[in-house]
Design a protein around this motif. Structure first.
Motif, PDB file in Angstrom:
ATOM      1  N   SER A  96      -9.042 -14.762 -23.782  1.00  0.00           N
ATOM      2  CA  SER A  96      -9.339 -13.635 -24.671  1.00  0.00           C
ATOM      3  C   SER A  96      -9.543 -12.341 -23.896  1.00  0.00           C
ATOM      4  CB  SER A  96     -10.602 -13.934 -25.489  1.00  0.00           C
ATOM      5  OG  SER A  96     -11.760 -13.798 -24.691  1.00  0.00           O
ATOM      6  N   GLY A  97      -9.701 -12.463 -22.573  1.00  0.00           N
ATOM      7  CA  GLY A  97      -9.941 -11.288 -21.745  1.00  0.00           C
ATOM      8  C   GLY A  97     -11.373 -11.153 -21.270  1.00  0.00           C
ATOM      9  N   MET A  98     -12.249 -12.064 -21.706  1.00  0.00           N
ATOM     10  CA  MET A  98     -13.650 -11.985 -21.303  1.00  0.00           C
ATOM     11  C   MET A  98     -13.820 -12.309 -19.822  1.00  0.00           C
ATOM     12  SD  MET A  98     -15.465 -13.994 -24.523  1.00  0.00           S
ATOM     13  CE  MET A  98     -17.096 -13.260 -24.393  1.00  0.00           C
ATOM     14  N   ARG A  99     -14.817 -11.695 -19.206  1.00  0.00           N
ATOM     15  CA  ARG A  99     -15.254 -12.126 -17.881  1.00  0.00           C
ATOM     16  C   ARG A  99     -16.072 -13.396 -18.090  1.00  0.00           C
ATOM     17  NH1 ARG A  99     -16.095  -6.334 -17.874  1.00  0.00           N
ATOM     18  NH2 ARG A  99     -18.244  -6.672 -18.585  1.00  0.00           N
ATOM     19  N   VAL A 100     -15.844 -14.429 -17.274  1.00  0.00           N
ATOM     20  CA  VAL A 100     -16.431 -15.734 -17.547  1.00  0.00           C
ATOM     21  C   VAL A 100     -17.260 -16.217 -16.361  1.00  0.00           C
ATOM     22  CG1 VAL A 100     -15.978 -18.132 -18.202  1.00  0.00           C
ATOM     23  CG2 VAL A 100     -14.488 -16.301 -19.050  1.00  0.00           C
ATOM     24  N   ALA A 101     -18.489 -16.626 -16.637  1.00  0.00           N
ATOM     25  CA  ALA A 101     -19.376 -17.215 -15.640  1.00  0.00           C
ATOM     26  C   ALA A 101     -19.570 -18.687 -15.987  1.00  0.00           C
ATOM     27  CB  ALA A 101     -20.718 -16.492 -15.624  1.00  0.00           C
ATOM     28  N   LEU A 102     -19.362 -19.559 -15.004  1.00  0.00           N
ATOM     29  CA  LEU A 102     -19.492 -21.000 -15.192  1.00  0.00           C
ATOM     30  C   LEU A 102     -20.705 -21.481 -14.412  1.00  0.00           C
ATOM     31  CD1 LEU A 102     -15.756 -21.927 -14.477  1.00  0.00           C
ATOM     32  CD2 LEU A 102     -16.775 -21.259 -16.669  1.00  0.00           C
ATOM     33  N   ALA A 103     -21.640 -22.150 -15.070  1.00  0.00           N
ATOM     34  CA  ALA A 103     -22.855 -22.622 -14.419  1.00  0.00           C
ATOM     35  C   ALA A 103     -22.909 -24.139 -14.472  1.00  0.00           C
ATOM     36  CB  ALA A 103     -24.091 -22.024 -15.084  1.00  0.00           C
ATOM     37  N   SER A 104     -23.110 -24.744 -13.305  1.00  0.00           N
ATOM     38  CA  SER A 104     -23.182 -26.192 -13.199  1.00  0.00           C
ATOM     39  C   SER A 104     -24.033 -26.537 -11.991  1.00  0.00           C
ATOM     40  CB  SER A 104     -21.774 -26.786 -13.043  1.00  0.00           C
ATOM     41  OG  SER A 104     -21.838 -28.180 -12.829  1.00  0.00           O
ATOM     42  N   ARG A 105     -24.567 -27.742 -11.963  1.00  0.00           N
ATOM     43  CA  ARG A 105     -25.338 -28.154 -10.788  1.00  0.00           C
ATOM     44  C   ARG A 105     -24.474 -28.176  -9.537  1.00  0.00           C
ATOM     45  NH1 ARG A 105     -29.042 -33.247 -13.013  1.00  0.00           N
ATOM     46  NH2 ARG A 105     -30.561 -31.977 -14.189  1.00  0.00           N
ATOM     47  N   ASN A 106     -23.214 -28.489  -9.706  1.00  0.00           N
ATOM     48  CA  ASN A 106     -22.295 -28.546  -8.575  1.00  0.00           C
ATOM     49  C   ASN A 106     -21.186 -27.529  -8.789  1.00  0.00           C
ATOM     50  OD1 ASN A 106     -20.478 -29.128  -6.558  1.00  0.00           O
ATOM     51  ND2 ASN A 106     -20.499 -31.341  -6.874  1.00  0.00           N
ATOM     52  N   ALA A 107     -21.326 -26.366  -8.163  1.00  0.00           N
ATOM     53  CA  ALA A 107     -20.342 -25.301  -8.356  1.00  0.00           C
ATOM     54  C   ALA A 107     -19.009 -25.625  -7.709  1.00  0.00           C
ATOM     55  CB  ALA A 107     -20.893 -23.990  -7.799  1.00  0.00           C
ATOM     56  N   GLU A 108     -19.029 -26.412  -6.614  1.00  0.00           N
ATOM     57  CA  GLU A 108     -17.781 -26.722  -5.915  1.00  0.00           C
ATOM     58  C   GLU A 108     -16.775 -27.458  -6.797  1.00  0.00           C
ATOM     59  OE1 GLU A 108     -20.637 -26.932  -4.314  1.00  0.00           O
ATOM     60  OE2 GLU A 108     -20.432 -26.258  -2.232  1.00  0.00           O
ATOM     61  N   ARG A 109     -17.275 -28.295  -7.703  1.00  0.00           N
ATOM     62  CA  ARG A 109     -16.339 -29.075  -8.519  1.00  0.00           C
ATOM     63  C   ARG A 109     -15.609 -28.214  -9.543  1.00  0.00           C
ATOM     64  NH1 ARG A 109     -18.029 -30.712 -13.564  1.00  0.00           N
ATOM     65  NH2 ARG A 109     -20.161 -30.233 -14.151  1.00  0.00           N
ATOM     66  N   LEU A 110     -16.001 -26.949  -9.646  1.00  0.00           N
ATOM     67  CA  LEU A 110     -15.333 -26.034 -10.556  1.00  0.00           C
ATOM     68  C   LEU A 110     -14.291 -25.170  -9.853  1.00  0.00           C
ATOM     69  CD1 LEU A 110     -18.478 -24.846 -12.567  1.00  0.00           C
ATOM     70  CD2 LEU A 110     -16.845 -26.648 -13.187  1.00  0.00           C
ATOM     71  N   ASP A 111     -14.106 -25.379  -8.542  1.00  0.00           N
ATOM     72  CA  ASP A 111     -13.176 -24.553  -7.769  1.00  0.00           C
ATOM     73  C   ASP A 111     -11.768 -24.562  -8.361  1.00  0.00           C
ATOM     74  OD1 ASP A 111     -15.102 -23.741  -6.034  1.00  0.00           O
ATOM     75  OD2 ASP A 111     -14.433 -24.951  -4.331  1.00  0.00           O
ATOM     76  N   GLU A 112     -11.283 -25.732  -8.725  1.00  0.00           N
ATOM     77  CA  GLU A 112      -9.910 -25.839  -9.240  1.00  0.00           C
ATOM     78  C   GLU A 112      -9.760 -25.061 -10.543  1.00  0.00           C
ATOM     79  OE1 GLU A 112      -6.739 -29.339 -10.572  1.00  0.00           O
ATOM     80  OE2 GLU A 112      -8.407 -29.822  -9.208  1.00  0.00           O
ATOM     81  N   LEU A 113     -10.762 -25.149 -11.420  1.00  0.00           N
ATOM     82  CA  LEU A 113     -10.713 -24.414 -12.681  1.00  0.00           C
ATOM     83  C   LEU A 113     -10.771 -22.912 -12.429  1.00  0.00           C
ATOM     84  CD1 LEU A 113     -10.782 -24.396 -15.793  1.00  0.00           C
ATOM     85  CD2 LEU A 113     -13.280 -24.581 -15.643  1.00  0.00           C
ATOM     86  N   VAL A 114     -11.635 -22.493 -11.513  1.00  0.00           N
ATOM     87  CA  VAL A 114     -11.734 -21.069 -11.184  1.00  0.00           C
ATOM     88  C   VAL A 114     -10.402 -20.554 -10.641  1.00  0.00           C
ATOM     89  CG1 VAL A 114     -12.830 -19.390  -9.653  1.00  0.00           C
ATOM     90  CG2 VAL A 114     -14.223 -21.119 -10.804  1.00  0.00           C
ATOM     91  N   ASP A 115      -9.783 -21.340  -9.757  1.00  0.00           N
ATOM     92  CA  ASP A 115      -8.487 -20.938  -9.205  1.00  0.00           C
ATOM     93  C   ASP A 115      -7.430 -20.821 -10.297  1.00  0.00           C
ATOM     94  OD1 ASP A 115      -9.508 -20.842  -6.652  1.00  0.00           O
ATOM     95  OD2 ASP A 115      -8.852 -22.866  -6.110  1.00  0.00           O
ATOM     96  N   GLU A 116      -7.433 -21.795 -11.215  1.00  0.00           N
ATOM     97  CA  GLU A 116      -6.457 -21.795 -12.317  1.00  0.00           C
ATOM     98  C   GLU A 116      -6.591 -20.538 -13.172  1.00  0.00           C
ATOM     99  OE1 GLU A 116      -6.347 -23.775 -16.699  1.00  0.00           O
ATOM    100  OE2 GLU A 116      -6.885 -25.135 -15.063  1.00  0.00           O
TER     101      GLU A 116
END
Length: 296
Positions: A86-106
């Motif tokens: 939608s164009g929003m800036r998105v912040a993802l919060a999780s206990r393990n931030a590293e496991r979100l690397d692939e999603l962030v890259d995508e």
């Protein structure tokens, strides 16, 4: 050792227990790399909106920030994709931030502005730190979604206090800490949406599901009380009930009903986009072939 113990010293009693500290991975190495790459291109700070301003379907999402607390495969991932699309800036919060690397890259490769942060939602200091960082880097959140769920099956007779408390902390206490912090930030701005994610156990207490039902009942109560308190300030609080399994992979099992997370994400975004004259306080979702209230 996780059970509460009492040590009495004269008229004073000390209550204590032993427990492991929840590991929270902040992925600092990646954050330092990102800051280095983005230095010189700061995000414009979010401005205070007039309490009379209406945020509706025509509002430009590129000026908004979304925070998702509890990001996992399926529902959490699709929320991130929908908000970023939608164009929003998105912040993802999780206990393990590293496991979100692939999603962030995508999402970054697709042109989105997406950052991941380590956070323990049941720790108010951790939540406060993440909100402060998100605000500094992406702007004060316009949309906060609490999507944490924890469950340890067991009957009332078999459930131990530590297991009960841990599930309650994830399903209810974390939602309170996150929603309270978000509301405190949004009320002075006169805008924002807080979406709390529940399940069938938010309404029905099934056998062997004490730990899920108690926390989810509490989260629903939180949503109802908070909505009454902050709707007049322009903050849309809503509770969503997912009465189904949520698909979290591309594997399809014939005859097995699952909710499509992309469609759930569309519905959550739609709640955020509702005009102030027609807000929804609660919605329930299930596939067309799911039996009503037969899930957990």
């Amino acid at each position: 050792m996780k059970s509460w113990r009492q040590l009495s010293v004269g008229p004073v009693s000390l209550f204590y227990r032993f427990g492991r500290k929840v590991p929270v991975s902040n992925n600092r190495r990646r954050q330092h790399q990102r800051v280095k790459l983005e230095r010189g291109t700061p995000v414009p700070p979010a401005s205070a909106a007039s309490p009379l301003r209406v945020y509706d379907s025509e509002h430009d999402a590129s000026t908004e920030t979304a925070l998702i607390v509890g990001v996992g495969p399926g529902y959490g991932f699709e929320l991130a994709r929908r908000f970023a699309a939608s164009g929003m800036r998105v912040a993802l919060a999780s206990r393990n931030a590293e496991r979100l690397d692939e999603l962030v890259d995508e999402l970054s490769a697709a042109g989105g502005q997406v950052n991941a942060y380590g956070c323990d939602a049941t720790d108010e200091r951790s939540v406060a730190a993440v909100l402060a960082t998100v605000t500094a880097e992406l702007g004060a959140p316009h949309l906060v979604v609490y999507a944490v769920q924890g469950f340890c099956p067991g009957t009332v007779l078999d459930t131990e206090v530590p297991a009960f408390e841990e599930s309650w902390r994830q399903n209810c206490l974390g939602g309170f800490i996150v929603a309270r912090a978000a509301a405190r930030m949004m009320v002075p701005l006169g805008r924002g949406s807080i979406i709390l994610t529940g399940s069938t156990s938010s309404l029905i207490g099934r056998e062997d599901h004490l730990n899920l039902a108690v926390g989810k009942f509490g989260l629903r109560a939180l949503a109802q009380v908070l909505a009454r308190e902050v709707w007049p300030s322009g903050i849309h609080v809503a509770h969503v009930v997912i009465d189904a399994d949520v698909k979290d992979s591309d594997i399809f099992e014939a005859g097995y009903t699952q909710a499509e997370p992309r469609h759930l994400a569309d519905a959550v975004f739609g709640l955020h986009r509702q005009p102030r004259t027609a807000w929804t306080s609660e919605m329930d979702f299930r596939p067309w072939n799911e039996k009503f209230w037969q899930h957990c």
